[in-house]
Scaffold this motif. Structure first.
Motif, PDB file in Angstrom:
ATOM      1  N   ASP A  90       5.682  -7.469   1.972  1.00 46.36           N
ATOM      2  CA  ASP A  90       5.577  -8.262   0.734  1.00 46.36           C
ATOM      3  C   ASP A  90       6.783  -8.025  -0.167  1.00 46.36           C
ATOM      4  OD1 ASP A  90       3.253  -9.179   1.684  1.00 46.36           O
ATOM      5  OD2 ASP A  90       1.937  -7.985   0.367  1.00 46.36           O
ATOM      6  N   ARG A  91       7.227  -6.759  -0.228  1.00 46.34           N
ATOM      7  CA  ARG A  91       8.370  -6.493  -1.094  1.00 46.34           C
ATOM      8  C   ARG A  91       9.614  -7.209  -0.568  1.00 46.34           C
ATOM      9  NH1 ARG A  91      10.777  -0.778  -3.292  1.00 46.34           N
ATOM     10  NH2 ARG A  91      11.894  -0.696  -1.323  1.00 46.34           N
TER      11      ARG A  91
ATOM     12  N   GLU B 189      12.981  -3.508   5.045  1.00 48.65           N
ATOM     13  CA  GLU B 189      12.312  -2.337   4.484  1.00 48.65           C
ATOM     14  C   GLU B 189      12.091  -1.289   5.572  1.00 48.65           C
ATOM     15  OE1 GLU B 189      12.037  -1.800   1.497  1.00 48.65           O
ATOM     16  OE2 GLU B 189      11.999  -3.742   0.476  1.00 48.65           O
TER      17      GLU B 189
ATOM     18  N   GLU C 187      -1.607  -0.826   5.537  1.00 53.60           N
ATOM     19  CA  GLU C 187      -1.412  -1.142   4.115  1.00 53.60           C
ATOM     20  C   GLU C 187       0.047  -1.012   3.714  1.00 53.60           C
ATOM     21  OE1 GLU C 187      -5.833   0.404   2.814  1.00 53.60           O
ATOM     22  OE2 GLU C 187      -4.053   1.493   2.096  1.00 53.60           O
ATOM     23  N   LYS C 188       0.666   0.065   4.144  1.00 47.53           N
ATOM     24  CA  LYS C 188       2.058   0.290   3.787  1.00 47.53           C
ATOM     25  C   LYS C 188       2.955  -0.753   4.426  1.00 47.53           C
ATOM     26  CE  LYS C 188       1.797   5.004   2.344  1.00 47.53           C
ATOM     27  NZ  LYS C 188       2.137   6.402   2.513  1.00 47.53           N
TER      28      LYS C 188
ATOM     29  N   ASP D  78       8.786   3.714   1.958  1.00 46.96           N
ATOM     30  CA  ASP D  78       7.688   4.686   1.879  1.00 46.96           C
ATOM     31  C   ASP D  78       7.776   5.599   3.086  1.00 46.96           C
ATOM     32  OD1 ASP D  78       5.422   5.957   1.033  1.00 46.96           O
ATOM     33  OD2 ASP D  78       4.314   4.131   0.653  1.00 46.96           O
TER      34      ASP D  78
ATOM     35  N   GLU E  81       2.181  -3.840   5.207  1.00 46.66           N
ATOM     36  CA  GLU E  81       2.093  -5.116   4.511  1.00 46.66           C
ATOM     37  C   GLU E  81       2.745  -5.074   3.145  1.00 46.66           C
ATOM     38  OE1 GLU E  81      -1.685  -7.122   4.635  1.00 46.66           O
ATOM     39  OE2 GLU E  81      -1.894  -6.533   6.740  1.00 46.66           O
ATOM     40  N   ALA E  82       2.598  -3.932   2.470  1.00 45.52           N
ATOM     41  CA  ALA E  82       3.249  -3.789   1.169  1.00 45.52           C
ATOM     42  C   ALA E  82       4.760  -3.892   1.323  1.00 45.52           C
ATOM     43  CB  ALA E  82       2.871  -2.460   0.538  1.00 45.52           C
TER      44      ALA E  82
END
Lengths: 148, 409
Positions: free
Chosen positions: A123-124, A80, A116-117, A103, A119-120
């Motif tokens: 996770d994805r 990512e 936050e971004k 993002d 970790e998101a």
């Protein structure tokens, strides 16, 4: 709960920024590699298959962020990418997201937002990997049925 | 206009027997006629009466016609003078023209000629007035254009600087953030000057945030044609209520109330809601800042055919006349350092301009300020976009974070 560190690759031609950003992320418990160009980023990804997320500056001399993103997505589709932009280059960030970036972050970034971004994104990537594993397992099972 | 085109004559002659009938006949021809029996009287009448043509007898006891003419010319009253000279006194007429008369006629006067001359003189005045008006208009336009260009140039320059400042700012921010993380460790508490260090580091971090607010505002201004702006159907009244809800807490602290008036419950525009929200935010915050305890801020929305008019009026301290021209300039602020970036109105104007609208201000010291925004119902850069869902989602995301990142402060 034990927190699994995120494997991050930070790419920016501003060496001081990479250094400070990496120190802070490491201090927070992430595993960080810092490089200073798109080319180096691609090499690092080739060497280290555990990298989850790339934080990529858009404005770099030589191979710029968008180009680097395209190459990353071609060779490592599961990794990512979060684009790092000056506020003025948000249009480029949108282009980046069209090309598959996860993002974007405005520079100077807010650390909390960044975490936050990050970790998101991780996770994805984990979800994608899990789905692929399941698909592989299913196809193995099917093949197994045919064999025996 | 009718009032302006009316010919007003001042008839100056010492002989009332000559003057009266002439006046009557001119009145008969639709002119307004005032009379004076001598030079001095003529001069003092000119100060009070809205005359545009003076018909002046040359031969008068005391101050004669030529002297009177010279005196009139010195007052720079916007009048033309027609001289009446005695028969075979051509020198008088020529002297009069030299002294600035429009023309001269010899006595006995042919009324037709006189009326015609008066009309010509009046036409000349009208033409001169029109020219002056045009000149004034052109000067004002030029001034406005120069101001707009200056603002645009300032904006571009400021954005360029902001971009360059952004990287070092990011590094400072990261370094301070890292140092602060280290300071949280238990062993750091043992450091000498621990409190002073923490204080200094916090100051650095806070002010990086302050700097970031400025650079982000400038850069988002410089984005100009802005691809990332998504236009949508927006209820302007609802938007105002939204923003009021956001500033209401601060308003309550100051005991200031808001009132929303609108010609309709819902007033829709196809526009950039985040931009407009930011504009309202800036204007309402400013209004609040200017207001005193117990005062009221009135926002009124007027639905029009193509344009929505929004007025935000406070009855606060007002803006000094010399500042009125400057309030839309970047970095112009009257707030104490640190409380305002001086970019709010500059940004607001940029947003409204880009939507094809306009913003105006009226203010009086001690009575308050009224900002009027004209928002086109369909924004000029309302482009029909390809239905690219992923892109739209991305853009919406950007919209959301923009409204957090660069709101009025």
């Amino acid at each position: 709960m034990v927190r699994v560190p995120v494997n991050v690759l930070v790419v920016d031609d501003e060496k001081d920024f990479v250094e400070m950003f990496s120190l802070r992320l490491s201090e927070f418990g992430e595993r960080v590699t810092g490089v200073y160009s798109g080319q180096e980023a691609l090499e690092a990804l080739k060497k280290d298959e555990y990298i989850d997320v790339v934080i990529l500056d858009i404005k770099m001399p030589g191979m710029d962020g968008v180009e680097t993103l395209r190459e990353i997505k071609r060779h490592h589709p599961l990794v990512e990418v979060i684009m790092l932009t000056g506020h003025g280059t948000v249009d480029t960030a949108v282009k980046g997201m069209k090309l598959g970036a996860f993002d974007y972050l405005n520079k100077p970034a807010d650390f909390k937002e960044m975490k936050e971004k990050l970790e998101a994104a991780r996770d994805r990537k984990a979800q994608h990997e899990e789905r692929i594993r399941q698909a592989e397992a299913r196809s193995l099972m099917r093949r197994g049925g045919e064999l025996y | 206009m009718d009032d302006e085109s009316k010919i007003r004559v001042l008839l100056v002659d010492d002989e009332a027997d000559f003057r009266r009938p002439l006046a009557k006949r001119l009145i008969h021809r639709g002119m307004e006629v005032f009379e004076a029996g001598g030079g001095e009287e003529a001069l003092s009448s000119l100060k009070e009466l809205p005359v545009n043509v003076v018909v002046l007898d040359v031969k008068m006891p005391g101050m004669d016609g030529i002297q009177t003419l010279e005196a009139i010319r010195q007052t720079d009253a916007p009048v033309e003078v027609i001289l009446l000279t005695g028969h075979a006194a051509m020198e008088d007429g020529l002297a009069g023209i030299k002294a600035g008369a429009f023309d001269y006629l010899t006595k006995p006067v042919n009324l037709e000629h006189l009326a015609q001359k008066i009309r010509h003189a009046a036409d000349k005045i009208a033409a001169r007035k029109a020219k002056a008006r045009e000149q004034e208009f052109r000067e004002r336009m030029e001034q406005q254009m120069a101001a707009t260009e200056r603002l645009a140039a300032l904006g571009t320059l400021a954005a360029g600087v902001a971009h360059e400042i952004n990287n070092p700012l990011a590094i400072i921010g990261e370094a301070a953030g890292f140092a602060l993380m280290l300071m949280e460790k238990p062993e750091a508490k043992q450091l000498p000057f621990y409190n002073s260090l923490m204080n200094a580091l916090n100051k650095i971090e806070q002010n990086v945030k302050r700097g970031r607010t400025i650079t982000h505002q400038l850069l988002s201004f410089a984005r100009g044609g802005d691809d990332a702006v998504v236009l949508k159907e927006t209820d302007i009244v609802d938007l105002i209520h939204d923003v009021i809800a956001m500033v209401n807490r601060e308003a309550k602290g100051k005991d200031v109330t808001f009132e929303v008036e609108s010609t309709a419950n819902k007033v829709y525009a196809w526009t950039n809601p985040d931009g407009i929200r930011q504009v309202f935010m800036n204007l309402l915050t400013n209004a609040l800042f200017a207001s005193e305890r117990g005062q009221k801020i009135v926002a009124s929305v007027e639905d029009g055919e193509n344009i929505i008019r929004v007025e935000i009026a406070d009855s606060g301290c007002g803006i000094a006349k010399e500042n009125l021209d400057r309030i839309f300039e970047p970095f112009f602020t009257t707030k104490p350092p640190g409380s305002g970036t001086g970019l709010g109105l500059f940004m607001s104007r940029g947003i409204i301009d880009r939507l094809g609208g306009s913003i105006e201000v009226k203010s009086k010291i001690g009575c308050g300020s009224t900002f009027t925004i004209y928002i086109p119902k369909v924004s000029k850069n309302a482009v029909v976009r390809e239905p690219d869902k992923h892109w739209l989602e991305a853009a919406k995301e950007i919209e959301r974070s923009n409204s957090h990142g660069s709101g009025a402060r």
